[in-house]
Design a protein around this motif. Structure first.
Motif, PDB file in Angstrom:
ATOM      1  N   LEU A  21       1.000  -1.802  -0.062  1.00  0.00           N
ATOM      2  CA  LEU A  21       0.076  -0.002   0.426  1.00  0.00           C
ATOM      3  C   LEU A  21       0.640   1.103   0.382  1.00  0.00           C
ATOM      4  O   LEU A  21       0.697   2.140  -0.452  1.00  0.00           O
ATOM      5  CB  LEU A  21      -0.993   0.085   1.304  1.00  0.00           C
ATOM      6  CG  LEU A  21      -2.254  -0.921   0.837  1.00  0.00           C
ATOM      7  CD1 LEU A  21      -2.653  -0.389   1.720  1.00  0.00           C
ATOM      8  CD2 LEU A  21      -3.035  -0.741   0.040  1.00  0.00           C
ATOM      9  N   ALA A  22       2.818   1.053   0.327  1.00  0.00           N
ATOM     10  CA  ALA A  22       2.400   2.325   0.897  1.00  0.00           C
ATOM     11  C   ALA A  22       3.764   2.360  -0.708  1.00  0.00           C
ATOM     12  O   ALA A  22       3.681   3.796  -1.406  1.00  0.00           O
ATOM     13  CB  ALA A  22       4.068   2.519   2.063  1.00  0.00           C
ATOM     14  N   VAL A  50      -0.146   1.307   8.319  1.00  0.00           N
ATOM     15  CA  VAL A  50      -0.327  -0.150   8.075  1.00  0.00           C
ATOM     16  C   VAL A  50       0.916  -0.981   8.120  1.00  0.00           C
ATOM     17  O   VAL A  50       0.689  -1.632   8.375  1.00  0.00           O
ATOM     18  CB  VAL A  50      -0.457  -0.349   6.245  1.00  0.00           C
ATOM     19  CG1 VAL A  50      -1.315   0.862   5.489  1.00  0.00           C
ATOM     20  CG2 VAL A  50       1.256   0.239   5.766  1.00  0.00           C
ATOM     21  N   GLU A  51       2.179   0.390   8.689  1.00  0.00           N
ATOM     22  CA  GLU A  51       2.372  -0.818   9.363  1.00  0.00           C
ATOM     23  C   GLU A  51       2.845  -0.185  10.874  1.00  0.00           C
ATOM     24  O   GLU A  51       3.991  -0.264  11.469  1.00  0.00           O
ATOM     25  CB  GLU A  51       4.008  -0.621   9.034  1.00  0.00           C
ATOM     26  CG  GLU A  51       4.310  -2.289   7.553  1.00  0.00           C
ATOM     27  CD  GLU A  51       5.920  -2.436   7.190  1.00  0.00           C
ATOM     28  OE1 GLU A  51       5.193  -3.392   6.739  1.00  0.00           O
ATOM     29  OE2 GLU A  51       6.424  -1.194   6.876  1.00  0.00           O
ATOM     30  N   PRO A  52       1.714  -0.408  11.480  1.00  0.00           N
ATOM     31  CA  PRO A  52       2.283   0.654  12.628  1.00  0.00           C
ATOM     32  C   PRO A  52       3.077  -0.027  13.880  1.00  0.00           C
ATOM     33  O   PRO A  52       3.668   0.352  15.150  1.00  0.00           O
ATOM     34  CB  PRO A  52       1.075   1.165  13.640  1.00  0.00           C
ATOM     35  CG  PRO A  52      -0.132  -0.290  12.640  1.00  0.00           C
ATOM     36  CD  PRO A  52       0.330  -0.811  11.517  1.00  0.00           C
ATOM     37  N   HIS A  53       3.413  -1.226  13.583  1.00  0.00           N
ATOM     38  CA  HIS A  53       4.455  -2.944  14.877  1.00  0.00           C
ATOM     39  C   HIS A  53       5.650  -1.505  14.186  1.00  0.00           C
ATOM     40  O   HIS A  53       6.025  -2.248  15.183  1.00  0.00           O
ATOM     41  CB  HIS A  53       3.348  -3.582  14.831  1.00  0.00           C
ATOM     42  CG  HIS A  53       3.723  -3.989  13.231  1.00  0.00           C
ATOM     43  ND1 HIS A  53       3.139  -3.512  12.306  1.00  0.00           N
ATOM     44  CD2 HIS A  53       4.216  -5.651  13.007  1.00  0.00           C
ATOM     45  CE1 HIS A  53       3.515  -4.176  10.942  1.00  0.00           C
ATOM     46  NE2 HIS A  53       4.287  -5.233  11.465  1.00  0.00           N
ATOM     47  N   TYR A 137      -6.796   5.426   4.847  1.00  0.00           N
ATOM     48  CA  TYR A 137      -5.976   4.199   5.627  1.00  0.00           C
ATOM     49  C   TYR A 137      -6.464   4.349   6.607  1.00  0.00           C
ATOM     50  O   TYR A 137      -6.897   3.402   7.383  1.00  0.00           O
ATOM     51  CB  TYR A 137      -4.863   3.561   4.535  1.00  0.00           C
ATOM     52  CG  TYR A 137      -4.807   3.674   3.012  1.00  0.00           C
ATOM     53  CD1 TYR A 137      -5.735   2.156   2.809  1.00  0.00           C
ATOM     54  CD2 TYR A 137      -3.427   4.041   2.636  1.00  0.00           C
ATOM     55  CE1 TYR A 137      -5.466   1.401   1.361  1.00  0.00           C
ATOM     56  CE2 TYR A 137      -3.647   3.727   1.695  1.00  0.00           C
ATOM     57  CZ  TYR A 137      -4.426   2.625   0.319  1.00  0.00           C
ATOM     58  OH  TYR A 137      -3.626   2.383  -0.068  1.00  0.00           O
ATOM     59  N   ALA A 138      -6.335   5.335   7.150  1.00  0.00           N
ATOM     60  CA  ALA A 138      -6.190   6.153   8.569  1.00  0.00           C
ATOM     61  C   ALA A 138      -8.129   5.787   9.001  1.00  0.00           C
ATOM     62  O   ALA A 138      -8.701   5.216  10.215  1.00  0.00           O
ATOM     63  CB  ALA A 138      -6.041   6.997   9.431  1.00  0.00           C
ATOM     64  N   GLU A 139      -8.709   6.553   8.177  1.00  0.00           N
ATOM     65  CA  GLU A 139     -10.028   6.709   7.950  1.00  0.00           C
ATOM     66  C   GLU A 139     -11.292   5.196   8.000  1.00  0.00           C
ATOM     67  O   GLU A 139     -11.795   5.754   8.715  1.00  0.00           O
ATOM     68  CB  GLU A 139     -10.253   8.106   7.728  1.00  0.00           C
ATOM     69  CG  GLU A 139     -11.551   8.938   7.985  1.00  0.00           C
ATOM     70  CD  GLU A 139     -11.655  10.809   7.118  1.00  0.00           C
ATOM     71  OE1 GLU A 139     -11.568  11.031   8.557  1.00  0.00           O
ATOM     72  OE2 GLU A 139     -11.583  10.355   6.271  1.00  0.00           O
ATOM     73  N   SER A 140     -10.568   5.427   6.458  1.00  0.00           N
ATOM     74  CA  SER A 140     -11.607   3.803   6.236  1.00  0.00           C
ATOM     75  C   SER A 140     -10.726   2.723   6.904  1.00  0.00           C
ATOM     76  O   SER A 140     -12.112   1.432   6.604  1.00  0.00           O
ATOM     77  CB  SER A 140     -11.728   4.149   4.941  1.00  0.00           C
ATOM     78  OG  SER A 140     -11.960   5.782   4.180  1.00  0.00           O
TER      79      SER A 140
END
Length: 602
Positions: A21-22, A50-53, A137-140
């Motif tokens: 996605l990035a 998409v990779e918050p870890h 991506y954060a909102e939906s």
């Protein structure tokens, strides 16, 4: 040679990153007329979602960039230790190590400002057009990769009992089929855009930087730092971050550290990163190398790596002229060090002595005769040290401790701009989510030592020595390739065989064989102290992918390496892009391990 994917080639633009996605978001920016720097910033903010870890806005990012026709520069997005983060303060709390989680481990956040400076100085797009992909991506929501769910499941009890703001955002993701939604983060960026006003594109970006340092974002970060938070020490601590710390930080440009080999020049960040360790590994190599992938070849590279990384431990840090980098990269120094590489694997930590200097190691690393840093810290060997999964991803402990991992993105465009960035820190498992913002503080101070007088001692105003280490390579003095990898201490270990195979191996379709070099079997050693809490080491240990072959494993064991045979696709997660300056042909390759990295382009 068999590869999992083709090396992509085209003439318009190429992107490679650790998440599809990035990569595709960056490509969308290129398609919309943006340049490589616009695209890299968009990808960076998508990676936060998409990779918050693996990274977050309050983490850090070193960036190496080569504007078309311009000089290669390093943009440092590594924040320093806050003014109150002294060895004395941490020792007074009864600590021997900086905790691996919690606000006490937080450096001044650096990633956001670095992305903004890159966009302002080298991009062309307004901030709202860059942030729209991350906001969307954060909102939906987006389908999270499996590793996110595994990480959240591991720290579930911590989230439920202590870090409840993190539970609100991330525990719903554990349900099968659930989307990862972070509306608080989306609202943060929407508010930032609404408040960041100005008459020009550049003025609005600078306004966003001020809001981060002094506005609602800064206020929320400071409130979070002041909250007593349970960390890996087993206690609750508050952080040291102040408003003055946030106001005073600016991402800044630097000249790269460089080394030349066979017509190539490799550019890295300075010794506040581990980047020069890759340059030292190159400097330690003889002119002629053994057959690629043989036992002799792996032994040579691993033993050179041990010497370079021992120097990292003794000499690297944000210590200015006290770091003898010129001597460490000099031919006489490395010719002498090369003689230490024998037929057998070393089980000692052997830093060198640049002229007139005596190396000094942190106390837990001093005892190398069969003991590990775990033993020196009073821990059982391996206790608390996260292992790795079948794809080489560090496994997070139940209190959020991890050996560290990150993201990477490379972009090259049709005008010849090229950039490599390795964003990291601010992991979902590093600190509680700041409730007003939707992301946590980072933990990069865990890489410093609570022992005075070392180049990497915890020192107010100094940057912790980071493992983050993007690369940019020139051929004949012209920028041609950007590359990098996640992997903590393994990053420059994995990049060495990749670079050698690209620079000195066969071409593919008239260009660089990026995908073949990414796919080739790789390895790493844990012979030197880990940069991450609890700072363990395993003398003589070597982990190889099973694809190296039984004969090679047997040869390495005969030489005295303590070999662990990993899964066939478990070592290295490289991304790379390239440009042929003669033809204008662009190339890209991406890591197949973990089924997550992707290259796109045309």
């Amino acid at each position: 040679m068999f590869t999992t994917r083709p090396t992509l080639q085209g003439t318009f633009g190429m992107v490679s990153s650790t998440h599809w996605l990035a990569s595709q978001s960056a490509m969308a920016v290129l398609e919309d007329g943006g340049n490589a720097f616009d695209a890299a910033v968009a990808a960076g903010f998508v990676l936060h979602v998409v990779e918050p870890h693996l990274n977050g806005p309050a983490g850090e990012v070193p960036i190496i960039l080569a504007p078309a026709g311009g000089e290669v520069r390093v943009l440092c997005g590594q924040g320093p230790a806050p003014a109150g983060a002294s060895v004395e303060h941490y020792r007074a709390l009864g600590l021997d190590l900086v905790p691996g989680t919690g606000p006490l481990a937080a450096a001044v956040p650096g990633a956001f400002d670095a992305w903004m400076v890159l966009l302002r100085d080298h991009g062309t797009k307004p901030l709202d057009e860059i942030l729209k992909y991350a906001i969307g991506y954060a909102e939906s929501g987006h389908p999270p990769v499996e590793k996110i769910g595994e990480t959240i499941a591991t720290v579930r009890q911590l989230f439920e009992t202590e870090w409840t703001t993190s539970a609100e955002v991330y525990l719903p993701v554990v349900r099968p089929g659930a989307l990862l939604v972070n509306r608080t983060l989306a609202a943060t960026w929407r508010r930032l855009l609404a408040e960041a006003t100005g008459s020009t594109r550049e003025a609005r970006i600078d306004a966003a930087r001020r809001i981060w340092r002094e506005g609602f974002i800064a206020e929320a970060l400071l409130r979070q730092s002041a909250r007593p938070t349970y960390d890996t020490s087993g206690e609750r601590h508050t952080g040291t971050l102040t408003g003055d710390d946030l106001v005073s930080f600016r991402a800044a440009y630097e000249a790269p550290a460089t080394y030349d080999r066979n017509g190539w020049t490799l550019c890295k960040a300075g010794p506040w990163s581990q980047g020069p360790a890759l340059l030292q590994q190159l400097a330690l190599l003889p002119g002629e190398l053994p057959a690629r992938g043989s036992g002799d070849y792996i032994h040579l590279l691993v033993e050179g790596c041990k010497l370079a990384m021992a120097d990292r431990e003794a000499w690297y840090g944000d210590a200015g002229d006290d770091v003898p980098l010129q001597a460490l990269l000099s031919d006489p120094y490395n010719e002498a060090r090369r003689k230490l590489i024998g037929d057998s694997a070393s089980h000692e930590l052997r830093p060198g002595s640049p002229p007139g200097r005596t190396p000094r190691l942190a106390s837990p690393a001093q005892d190398v005769e069969g003991r590990t840093a775990f033993d020196a810290l009073g821990l059982a060997s391996g206790a608390g040290e996260p292992t790795v999964s079948e794809y080489g991803d560090p496994i997070v402990g139940e209190y959020g401790e991890t050996r560290g991992d990150t993201c990477h993105v490379d972009v090259v465009d049709r005008w010849g701009n090229i950039v490599a960035a390795t964003p990291s820190g601010g992991w979902l498992q590093s600190n509680p989510v700041v409730p007003e913002l939707g992301f946590p503080l980072g933990t990069r101070l865990q890489m410093t030592w609570l022992e005075p007088g070392l180049p990497n001692s915890l020192t107010p105003g100094r940057r912790p020595r980071t493992t983050l280490t993007p690369s940019l390579a020139l051929r004949g003095g012209v920028p041609v390739m950007a590359f990098g990898t996640p992997g903590g201490d393994q990053q420059d270990q994995w990049q060495l065989p990749f670079f050698l195979q690209v620079a000195e191996g066969p071409a593919v379709r008239g260009g660089l064989d990026l995908q073949g070099a990414i796919d080739a079997p790789n390895w790493h050693t844990d012979h030197v102290p880990s940069s991450f809490y609890p700072r363990g080491m395993l003398p003589g240990q070597l982990t190889v992918e099973s694809r190296v072959g039984e004969e090679v494993v047997a040869e390495l064991r005969r030489r005295g390496h303590q070999v662990t045979v990993g899964a066939p696709w478990s070592e290295g997660r490289l991304s790379a892009v390239a440009r042929d300056p003669e033809t204008g042909v662009l190339s890209a390759g991406a890591n197949p391990r973990g089924m997550q990295g992707y290259a796109v382009g045309r």
